[in-house]
Design an enzyme around this catalytic site. Structure first.
Site, mmCIF file in Angstrom:
data_model
loop_
_atom_site.group_PDB
_atom_site.id
_atom_site.type_symbol
_atom_site.label_atom_id
_atom_site.label_comp_id
_atom_site.label_asym_id
_atom_site.label_seq_id
_atom_site.Cartn_x
_atom_site.Cartn_y
_atom_site.Cartn_z
ATOM 1 N N ASP A 20 0.808 -1.223 0.000
ATOM 2 C CA ASP A 20 0.000 0.000 0.000
ATOM 3 C C ASP A 20 0.842 1.274 0.000
ATOM 4 O O ASP A 20 0.424 2.299 0.522
ATOM 5 C CB ASP A 20 -0.964 0.023 1.215
ATOM 6 C CG ASP A 20 -1.872 -1.176 1.225
ATOM 7 O OD1 ASP A 20 -2.222 -1.673 0.137
ATOM 8 O OD2 ASP A 20 -2.233 -1.634 2.327
ATOM 9 N N GLY A 61 1.554 2.974 -2.599
ATOM 10 C CA GLY A 61 1.091 3.896 -3.643
ATOM 11 C C GLY A 61 1.569 3.461 -5.021
ATOM 12 O O GLY A 61 1.684 4.273 -5.941
ATOM 13 N N LYS A 62 1.810 2.157 -5.158
ATOM 14 C CA LYS A 62 2.344 1.614 -6.423
ATOM 15 C C LYS A 62 1.427 1.932 -7.605
ATOM 16 O O LYS A 62 1.890 2.357 -8.664
ATOM 17 C CB LYS A 62 2.524 0.084 -6.299
ATOM 18 C CG LYS A 62 3.510 -0.312 -5.199
ATOM 19 C CD LYS A 62 3.556 -1.812 -5.005
ATOM 20 C CE LYS A 62 2.316 -2.410 -4.389
ATOM 21 N NZ LYS A 62 2.074 -2.063 -2.978
ATOM 22 N N GLY A 96 -4.615 -4.152 -3.825
ATOM 23 C CA GLY A 96 -5.604 -3.104 -4.086
ATOM 24 C C GLY A 96 -4.809 -1.871 -4.448
ATOM 25 O O GLY A 96 -4.172 -1.282 -3.590
ATOM 26 N N HIS A 97 -4.775 -1.544 -5.740
ATOM 27 C CA HIS A 97 -3.964 -0.426 -6.222
ATOM 28 C C HIS A 97 -4.878 0.717 -6.631
ATOM 29 O O HIS A 97 -5.682 0.574 -7.546
ATOM 30 C CB HIS A 97 -3.077 -0.879 -7.386
ATOM 31 C CG HIS A 97 -2.060 -1.915 -6.980
ATOM 32 N ND1 HIS A 97 -1.150 -2.459 -7.840
ATOM 33 C CD2 HIS A 97 -1.799 -2.492 -5.772
ATOM 34 C CE1 HIS A 97 -0.385 -3.323 -7.188
ATOM 35 N NE2 HIS A 97 -0.775 -3.376 -5.938
ATOM 36 N N GLN A 111 1.898 -6.028 -3.248
ATOM 37 C CA GLN A 111 2.365 -6.167 -1.861
ATOM 38 C C GLN A 111 3.670 -5.372 -1.675
ATOM 39 O O GLN A 111 3.830 -4.352 -2.317
ATOM 40 C CB GLN A 111 2.543 -7.649 -1.467
ATOM 41 C CG GLN A 111 1.229 -8.429 -1.356
ATOM 42 C CD GLN A 111 0.628 -8.841 -2.682
ATOM 43 O OE1 GLN A 111 1.268 -9.475 -3.497
ATOM 44 N NE2 GLN A 111 -0.617 -8.489 -2.915
ATOM 45 N N LYS A 157 3.208 10.142 -0.158
ATOM 46 C CA LYS A 157 2.375 10.583 0.966
ATOM 47 C C LYS A 157 3.095 11.496 1.952
ATOM 48 O O LYS A 157 2.758 11.510 3.137
ATOM 49 C CB LYS A 157 1.768 9.365 1.678
ATOM 50 C CG LYS A 157 0.910 8.515 0.733
ATOM 51 C CD LYS A 157 0.092 7.457 1.437
ATOM 52 C CE LYS A 157 -1.285 7.952 1.814
ATOM 53 N NZ LYS A 157 -2.243 6.874 2.059
HETATM 54 P P1 GDP Z 1 -0.759 0.376 -3.551
HETATM 55 O O1 GDP Z 1 -1.372 -0.894 -3.090
HETATM 56 O O2 GDP Z 1 0.721 0.419 -3.325
HETATM 57 O O3 GDP Z 1 -1.107 0.740 -4.971
HETATM 58 O O4 GDP Z 1 -1.374 1.525 -2.627
HETATM 59 P P2 GDP Z 1 -2.924 1.679 -2.174
HETATM 60 O O5 GDP Z 1 -3.709 2.181 -3.317
HETATM 61 O O6 GDP Z 1 -3.395 0.448 -1.496
HETATM 62 O O7 GDP Z 1 -2.768 2.747 -1.020
HETATM 63 C C1 GDP Z 1 -2.259 4.015 -1.248
HETATM 64 C C2 GDP Z 1 -3.331 5.038 -0.857
HETATM 65 O O8 GDP Z 1 -2.732 6.307 -0.754
HETATM 66 C C3 GDP Z 1 -4.417 5.188 -1.903
HETATM 67 O O9 GDP Z 1 -5.609 5.525 -1.259
HETATM 68 C C4 GDP Z 1 -3.908 6.347 -2.766
HETATM 69 O O10 GDP Z 1 -4.965 7.045 -3.399
HETATM 70 C C5 GDP Z 1 -3.255 7.207 -1.726
HETATM 71 N N1 GDP Z 1 -2.095 7.989 -2.171
HETATM 72 C C6 GDP Z 1 -1.145 7.645 -3.084
HETATM 73 N N2 GDP Z 1 -0.184 8.589 -3.108
HETATM 74 C C7 GDP Z 1 -0.525 9.523 -2.208
HETATM 75 C C8 GDP Z 1 0.086 10.731 -1.733
HETATM 76 O O11 GDP Z 1 1.157 11.135 -2.160
HETATM 77 N N3 GDP Z 1 -0.581 11.418 -0.751
HETATM 78 C C9 GDP Z 1 -1.765 10.998 -0.237
HETATM 79 N N4 GDP Z 1 -2.330 11.729 0.711
HETATM 80 N N5 GDP Z 1 -2.359 9.875 -0.650
HETATM 81 C C10 GDP Z 1 -1.742 9.136 -1.604
HETATM 82 P P1 IMO Z 2 -0.948 -4.124 -2.248
HETATM 83 O O1 IMO Z 2 -0.510 -4.675 -3.587
HETATM 84 C C1 IMO Z 2 -0.972 -4.593 2.101
HETATM 85 C C2 IMO Z 2 -1.073 -8.701 3.622
HETATM 86 C C3 IMO Z 2 -2.302 -9.157 4.351
HETATM 87 C C4 IMO Z 2 -1.694 -10.155 5.310
HETATM 88 C C5 IMO Z 2 -0.598 -10.802 4.469
HETATM 89 C C6 IMO Z 2 -1.006 -12.116 3.809
HETATM 90 O O2 IMO Z 2 -2.240 -3.390 -2.302
HETATM 91 O O3 IMO Z 2 0.156 -3.347 -1.611
HETATM 92 P P2 IMO Z 2 -2.558 -12.724 1.760
HETATM 93 O O4 IMO Z 2 -4.009 -12.435 1.492
HETATM 94 O O5 IMO Z 2 -1.633 -12.199 0.716
HETATM 95 O O6 IMO Z 2 -2.314 -14.172 2.036
HETATM 96 O O7 IMO Z 2 -2.242 -11.957 3.130
HETATM 97 O O8 IMO Z 2 -0.267 -9.863 3.471
HETATM 98 N N1 IMO Z 2 -1.301 -8.156 2.263
HETATM 99 C C7 IMO Z 2 -1.225 -6.852 1.958
HETATM 100 N N2 IMO Z 2 -1.031 -5.780 2.741
HETATM 101 N N3 IMO Z 2 -1.095 -4.446 0.755
HETATM 102 C C8 IMO Z 2 -1.277 -5.522 -0.039
HETATM 103 O O9 IMO Z 2 -1.261 -5.447 -1.382
HETATM 104 C C9 IMO Z 2 -1.393 -6.794 0.555
HETATM 105 N N4 IMO Z 2 -1.587 -8.042 0.080
HETATM 106 C C10 IMO Z 2 -1.510 -8.859 1.134
HETATM 107 O O10 IMO Z 2 -2.928 -8.088 5.023
HETATM 108 O O11 IMO Z 2 -1.067 -9.477 6.367
HETATM 109 MG MG MG Z 3 -2.896 -1.542 -1.819
#
Ligand code: GDP
Ligand code: IMO
Ligand code: MG
Length: 428
Positions: free
Chosen positions: A13, A15-16, A40-41, A224, A331
């Site tokens: 998470d 911000g990929k 969840g991207h 991840q 962030k």
């Molecule tokens: P990913 O799994 O690495 O793609 O990241 P996620 O989407 O799960 O989580 C990143 C969260 O931070 C999302 O809600 C983005 O919209 C948000 N986000 C990404 N970059 C920034 C940033 O620079 N600032 C803020 N405030 N939010 C950001």
């Molecule tokens: P993105 O790509 C954050 C965590 C789960 C749990 C562990 C194992 O959005 O960054 P799993 O369902 O893979 O067997 O769970 O890994 N986890 C993540 N945490 N971002 C993710 O993906 C994750 N995918 C799995 O919360 O701790």
């Molecule tokens: Mg994510």
């Protein structure tokens, strides 16, 4: 042409999705190489927000080919939901998406097994996303898995034995599903497989290497993060795939000497969702403030993300394992109002100070912090690094020195436009 890789350096998470979308116009192809719908991207642009799970984050730009590689595990039902939603919002997915024949399939019983395994672990549960990831990779490694390519010939004959294996296992866990429920799940799953088959299912390792030979540029999108890697993460509280650079080689069929730049993404602080150790976790008001300001709730499960200060010991380790060439900091805006910012520069492990990431980061680890002055400036509308306040520049300089790697891009908000590419960045 070489393949660049973009991946998370923390516990996911980072911000990929946002940055892959921003960098996509510089590439011809975007490819996912591991993970599945546990990811969840999130992408935000033009007032809209999208969350992608199995589909690469390069689908919204200018017609780049997007590939789901052999290292990804696919749930046909969730894929169908995701794809249909994207098609409804006007994305011509069929023309740009290619899916590997060798991607393994998540079955309904994999999801049931994920839940049953977690229940059996009780207080020691991983806190998985419940998407069947662990059981699917387990079957892949133990050579029982089903691949997308298997669905084209005699599929029922291939599915039957795996189904029975899962039902036997579920029975020993006391989690035998109701026959009607299972029949319903299987019907939806089989229908979704027929739906997936309407997409271009390819030998993606050939496609990828042919594209490279033609001089096309490829960006690989990790899911991840490094601390969730099956080998180098905080085992057993990890996911079941190699989330690191080498995962792009095995998850797409890219030879190691074809890897070019490795972009390592990290938040200006740190978060984790699910169970497991987290040395810099904050249990106080500061942790809560970071969660509120950063909207730190899971994109897939809605779970609260645990929040803490940035951990440079772990980041150095992640940079080493991945061969990171350029960093991307996300962030930082979340810390815009802070008086002071802390960074963990070393650990005290069993009373001894170290900067090496240890075998175990359980309770025996005590973070050692330095405190830096906050910049107390709303940076979210800035357009260039020339506008950065002095304290922020000092923070970035400090991180670069500690991590011995340049920070090429700084993200100052969730929107595509809130991204500052620094003069020192070496991008395509
Ligand atoms: P990913 O799994 O690495 O793609 O990241 P996620 O989407 O799960 O989580 C990143 C969260 O931070 C999302 O809600 C983005 O919209 C948000 N986000 C990404 N970059 C920034 C940033 O620079 N600032 C803020 N405030 N939010 C950001
Ligand atoms: P993105 O790509 C954050 C965590 C789960 C749990 C562990 C194992 O959005 O960054 P799993 O369902 O893979 O067997 O769970 O890994 N986890 C993540 N945490 N971002 C993710 O993906 C994750 N995918 C799995 O919360 O701790
Ligand atoms: Mg994510």
């Amino acid at each position: 042409m070489k393949v660049d890789v973009l991946l998370g350096l923390q516990w996911g998470d980072e911000g990929k999705g946002k940055v892959v979308d921003v960098l996509t116009p510089r590439y011809d192809v975007v490819a996912r190489f591991q993970g599945g719908p546990n990811a969840g991207h999130t992408l935000e642009f033009e007032g809209k927000k999208y969350v992608l799970r199995s589909i690469p984050s390069g689908i919204f730009q200018h017609g780049q080919i997007n590939i789901i590689g052999n290292g990804v595990v696919l749930d046909p039902v969730l894929f169908r939901q995701e794809a249909e939603e994207l098609e409804r919002s006007g994305v011509d997915l069929r023309s740009i998406l290619r899916i590997s024949k060798k991607a393994h399939l998540i079955t309904p019983t994999h999801r049931l097994l994920d839940a049953a395994n977690e229940k059996a672990k009780g207080g020691k549960k991983i806190g998985t996303t419940g998407k069947g990831i662990g059981p699917t990779y387990t079957d892949k490694i133990s050579r029982n898995g089903l691949r997308l390519g298997d669905t084209f010939v005699n599929f029922p004959e291939k599915y039957g034995p795996l189904r029975q294996l899962h039902l036997d296992r579920l029975a020993t866990l006391g989690a035998t599903p109701e026959p009607e429920l299972l029949a319903d799940l299987e019907k939806t799953w089989m229908d979704a497989i027929e739906y997936i088959k309407t997409y271009e299912i390819v030998d993606s390792e050939h496609l990828v290497n042919n594209l490279l030979r033609e001089g096309k540029s490829i960006l690989c999108e990790g899911a991840q993060g490094t601390l969730l890697d099956i080998d180098f993460g905080s085992y057993p509280f990890v996911t079941s795939s190699n989330t690191i650079t080498s995962g792009a080689c095995s998850g797409l069929g890219v030879a190691p000497n074809k890897i070019g730049d490795v972009f390592g993404i990290f938040k200006a602080y740190c978060t984790r969702v699910g169970s497991g150790p987290f040395p810099t976790e904050l249990f106080d008001e500061t942790g809560k403030t970071i969660r509120d300001l950063g909207h730190e709730y899971g994109a897939v499960t809605g779970r609260e993300r645990r929040c803490g200060w940035i951990d440079l010991v772990a980041l150095r380790y992640a940079i080493m394992i991945n061969g990171v060439t350029q960093l991307i900091m996300m962030k930082s805006d979340v810390l815009d109002g802070f008086d002071e910012i802390k960074a963990c520069v070393a650990y005290k492990v069993d009373g001894k100070e170290t900067t090496d990431f240890p075998y175990s980061i359980e309770e025996n680890v005590e973070p050692i912090y330095v405190t830096l002055p906050g910049w107390k400036t709303d940076m979210t509308k800035m357009q260039s690094e020339d506008e950065f306040p002095a304290e922020f520049k000092a923070y970035v300089d400090f991180l670069e020195k500690e991590l011995e790697t340049p920070i090429a891009v700084v993200s100052i908000g969730p929107d595509r436009s809130q991204t500052i590419v620094r003069a020192k960045a070496k991008l395509k």
